[in-house]
Design an enzyme around this catalytic site. Structure first.
Site, PDB file in Angstrom:
ATOM      1  N   PHE A 128       2.210 -12.347 -10.957  1.00 59.60           N
ATOM      2  CA  PHE A 128       0.798 -12.335 -10.568  1.00 59.60           C
ATOM      3  C   PHE A 128       0.050 -11.907 -11.840  1.00 59.60           C
ATOM      4  O   PHE A 128       0.460 -10.962 -12.525  1.00 59.60           O
ATOM      5  CB  PHE A 128       0.602 -11.311  -9.444  1.00 59.60           C
ATOM      6  CG  PHE A 128      -0.781 -11.295  -8.861  1.00 59.60           C
ATOM      7  CD1 PHE A 128      -1.105 -12.087  -7.773  1.00 59.60           C
ATOM      8  CD2 PHE A 128      -1.777 -10.489  -9.408  1.00 59.60           C
ATOM      9  CE1 PHE A 128      -2.375 -12.077  -7.235  1.00 59.60           C
ATOM     10  CE2 PHE A 128      -3.055 -10.472  -8.879  1.00 59.60           C
ATOM     11  CZ  PHE A 128      -3.352 -11.270  -7.786  1.00 59.60           C
ATOM     12  N   ASP A 197       7.047  -4.639  -8.469  1.00 60.45           N
ATOM     13  CA  ASP A 197       5.782  -4.838  -7.770  1.00 60.45           C
ATOM     14  C   ASP A 197       6.105  -5.407  -6.388  1.00 60.45           C
ATOM     15  O   ASP A 197       6.649  -6.513  -6.272  1.00 60.45           O
ATOM     16  CB  ASP A 197       4.897  -5.803  -8.571  1.00 60.45           C
ATOM     17  CG  ASP A 197       3.521  -5.969  -7.925  1.00 60.45           C
ATOM     18  OD1 ASP A 197       3.440  -5.927  -6.680  1.00 60.45           O
ATOM     19  OD2 ASP A 197       2.545  -6.160  -8.669  1.00 60.45           O
ATOM     20  N   TYR A 222      -3.159  -4.091   1.374  1.00 62.15           N
ATOM     21  CA  TYR A 222      -4.058  -4.944   2.173  1.00 62.15           C
ATOM     22  C   TYR A 222      -3.416  -6.265   2.559  1.00 62.15           C
ATOM     23  O   TYR A 222      -4.030  -7.077   3.224  1.00 62.15           O
ATOM     24  CB  TYR A 222      -5.380  -5.183   1.434  1.00 62.15           C
ATOM     25  CG  TYR A 222      -5.252  -5.618  -0.011  1.00 62.15           C
ATOM     26  CD1 TYR A 222      -4.895  -6.911  -0.333  1.00 62.15           C
ATOM     27  CD2 TYR A 222      -5.480  -4.721  -1.052  1.00 62.15           C
ATOM     28  CE1 TYR A 222      -4.765  -7.301  -1.653  1.00 62.15           C
ATOM     29  CE2 TYR A 222      -5.351  -5.097  -2.373  1.00 62.15           C
ATOM     30  CZ  TYR A 222      -4.996  -6.388  -2.670  1.00 62.15           C
ATOM     31  OH  TYR A 222      -4.862  -6.783  -3.971  1.00 62.15           O
ATOM     32  N   LYS A 223      -2.170  -6.510   2.130  1.00 64.41           N
ATOM     33  CA  LYS A 223      -1.480  -7.750   2.523  1.00 64.41           C
ATOM     34  C   LYS A 223      -0.659  -7.465   3.786  1.00 64.41           C
ATOM     35  O   LYS A 223      -1.240  -7.267   4.843  1.00 64.41           O
ATOM     36  CB  LYS A 223      -0.654  -8.270   1.341  1.00 64.41           C
ATOM     37  CG  LYS A 223      -1.557  -8.722   0.189  1.00 64.41           C
ATOM     38  CD  LYS A 223      -0.819  -9.036  -1.093  1.00 64.41           C
ATOM     39  CE  LYS A 223      -1.817  -9.393  -2.196  1.00 64.41           C
ATOM     40  NZ  LYS A 223      -1.225  -9.361  -3.536  1.00 64.41           N
ATOM     41  N   ARG A 371      -0.527 -22.333   0.631  1.00 68.80           N
ATOM     42  CA  ARG A 371       0.308 -21.163   0.948  1.00 68.80           C
ATOM     43  C   ARG A 371       0.124 -20.795   2.408  1.00 68.80           C
ATOM     44  O   ARG A 371      -1.012 -20.711   2.896  1.00 68.80           O
ATOM     45  CB  ARG A 371      -0.118 -19.947   0.111  1.00 68.80           C
ATOM     46  CG  ARG A 371       0.333 -19.955  -1.314  1.00 68.80           C
ATOM     47  CD  ARG A 371       0.228 -18.548  -1.940  1.00 68.80           C
ATOM     48  NE  ARG A 371      -0.894 -17.753  -1.441  1.00 68.80           N
ATOM     49  CZ  ARG A 371      -1.076 -16.468  -1.709  1.00 68.80           C
ATOM     50  NH1 ARG A 371      -0.211 -15.812  -2.468  1.00 68.80           N
ATOM     51  NH2 ARG A 371      -2.120 -15.813  -1.233  1.00 68.80           N
TER      52      ARG A 371
HETATM   53  C1  PLP Z   1      -2.011  -9.010  -4.675  1.00 70.58           C
HETATM   54  C2  PLP Z   1      -1.291  -8.622  -5.913  1.00 70.58           C
HETATM   55  C3  PLP Z   1      -1.858  -7.750  -6.840  1.00 70.58           C
HETATM   56  C4  PLP Z   1      -3.256  -7.258  -6.650  1.00 70.58           C
HETATM   57  O1  PLP Z   1      -3.616  -6.265  -7.525  1.00 70.58           O
HETATM   58  P1  PLP Z   1      -4.991  -5.485  -7.282  1.00 70.58           P
HETATM   59  O2  PLP Z   1      -5.024  -4.491  -8.339  1.00 70.58           O
HETATM   60  O3  PLP Z   1      -4.934  -4.942  -5.882  1.00 70.58           O
HETATM   61  O4  PLP Z   1      -6.105  -6.480  -7.353  1.00 70.58           O
HETATM   62  C5  PLP Z   1      -1.090  -7.363  -7.924  1.00 70.58           C
HETATM   63  N1  PLP Z   1       0.163  -7.825  -8.098  1.00 70.58           N
HETATM   64  C6  PLP Z   1       0.732  -8.689  -7.222  1.00 70.58           C
HETATM   65  C7  PLP Z   1       2.128  -9.167  -7.434  1.00 70.58           C
HETATM   66  C8  PLP Z   1       0.012  -9.120  -6.115  1.00 70.58           C
HETATM   67  O5  PLP Z   1       0.561  -9.981  -5.259  1.00 70.58           O
END
Ligand code: PLP
Length: 401
Positions: A128, A197, A222-223, A371
């Site tokens: 990500f 992560d 939040y997911k 997705r």
């Molecule tokens: C959703 C997600 C993020 C989001 O990071 P934020 O700091 O909350 O915006 C980071 N890493 C991964 C792998 C994600 O899926």
């Protein structure tokens, strides 16, 4: 034939032991929500709790709430509620800040902890983006070289100069599940530390942080954890690393004596060291209420249902969608699959708009990926069958147009 799939969905729903959890969420009957891997649905326990926090704890008790309402200790208390979901014993997870910020803390702390002569950080080549940006800056600040490596090759690429690895447990785009036990063990054998992560795995599948001796982990809430838009993230610092955890963001909330207001910094014991400044209490307490949905839920049951849902979705797609019109990017093997299905599809943006207008909500990732996130606590097999059927209809309508 599609009636057979609808009947199969009904049978699977009738036998589903997690079906009871669906009532814990505010959902619309006419919408199939398959975007919980981006923003989880609202747990019913949240609105009233948040109203009480605002009216009573903030409105009436005001400053007293830091102590009397337990605001001050919320980051560790809520961390302890997330801990069992990621296979961690209490006292190792602290909630706060965003995932991006926690990636920074963890990567810098890992490099500082790595031995002499280690000046390389490996980052998941398909990460990500935010993790990659932050890792680049963390590496630059600590005098390290950053190297992007495919997660499957990380074990082999970790060498005597590697300080730390930053890996996504599940790829946000394809839904591929990476080998956490194997990569962690290989990194340790080579003397490096690993930061995982968990954004796309926590709440969707077992993680086993303690069992696998993971060094550090970060993730958002939040997911799959349904904490709400912008809910605070978390940081896991393995217990035996805590005394040496040297945060690059040593804010006053992580001080051993925060109200001593002294000029020199002395870190608190434990995962409190992962804190920075004053936490976002409203979001934090919304998250705490949202975690009620995990009551009596086993993560193994969640994983079993997640795989059954994604298998069934792929079966329905194979039946409903014209052959060759979509290509599945998500691995077929269960050991390599997270809790989403990603389909490569021409005109994916228009196709997702068509799905959304027919009540099936997934998301579109440029340039050509659809997705679909499967959240076992509130996604049913009937939802799954409907989503595939509507996808088939959207694609058929497009061909007829
Ligand atoms: C959703 C997600 C993020 C989001 O990071 P934020 O700091 O909350 O915006 C980071 N890493 C991964 C792998 C994600 O899926």
């Amino acid at each position: 034939m599609s009636e057979a799939l609808a009947e199969k969905a009904a049978r699977l729903d009738a036998a589903d032991e997690l079906a009871k959890a669906r009532d814990r969420f505010a959902l619309d009957d006419d919408v199939v929500y398959l975007d919980g891997n981006s923003l989880g649905a609202l747990p019913r326990s949240v609105p009233q709790r948040l109203a009480d926090v605002v009216e009573h704890e903030w409105g009436r008790l005001r400053i007293r709430s830091w102590e009397e309402s337990g605001w001050w200790t919320a980051p560790e208390r809520i961390g302890d509620r997330i801990a069992p979901l990621v296979g961690a014993a209490a006292g190792q997870v602290v909630v706060g800040d965003s995932t991006s910020v926690n990636v920074f803390k963890a990567v810098v702390a890992a490099v500082r902890m790595a031995g002499e002569g280690r000046d390389e950080v490996l980052v998941d080549a398909s990460t990500f983006p935010t993790d990659g940006y932050i890792a680049e800056s963390a590496a630059r600040l600590t005098g390290c070289r950053l190297r992007a490596v495919a997660p499957g090759a990380m074990a082999a690429e970790t060498g005597p100069r590697t300080a730390a690895l930053l890996v996504n447990h599940v790829d946000y785009r394809t839904g591929r599940l990476h080998d956490l036990p194997g990569t962690t063990a290989a990194a340790h054998a080579a003397g490096a530390l690993v930061v995982w992560d968990l954004c796309h795995s926590a709440g969707a599948l077992p993680v086993g942080l303690d069992e696998q001796r993971v060094d550090f982990a970060v993730g958002c809430t939040y997911k799959y954890l349904n904490g709400g838009p912008g809910a605070p993230a978390y940081l896991y610092v393995r217990r035996d690393h805590q005394p040496r955890f040297d945060s690059p963001l040593p804010g006053w909330n992580s001080h051993a004596d925060p109200f001593g207001m002294v000029p020199s910094y002395a870190p608190a014991d434990g995962c409190v060291r992962g804190r920075v400044g004053t936490p976002d209490i409203l979001s934090m307490l919304a998250l705490e209420a949202a975690l009620d949905v995990w009551e009596d839920v086993s993560i193994d049951a969640v994983r079993a249902k997640s795989l059954a849902l994604t298998d069934f979705f792929l079966e329905c797609v194979a039946h409903c969608v014209p052959r060759g019109r979509v290509e599945c990017l998500t691995p077929a093997r269960h050991a390599e699959r997270g809790s989403q299905v990603a389909l490569r599809c021409a005109e994916a943006g228009a196709v997702m708009r068509g799905l959304t207008s027919r009540g099936v909500v997934g998301d579109f990732r440029r340039p050509d990926v659809l997705r679909f996130g499967f959240t076992p606590l509130y996604t049913s097999f009937a939802d799954t069958e409907r989503a595939a059927r509507v996808l088939g209809e959207v694609l058929a309508a497009e061909r007829g147009a």
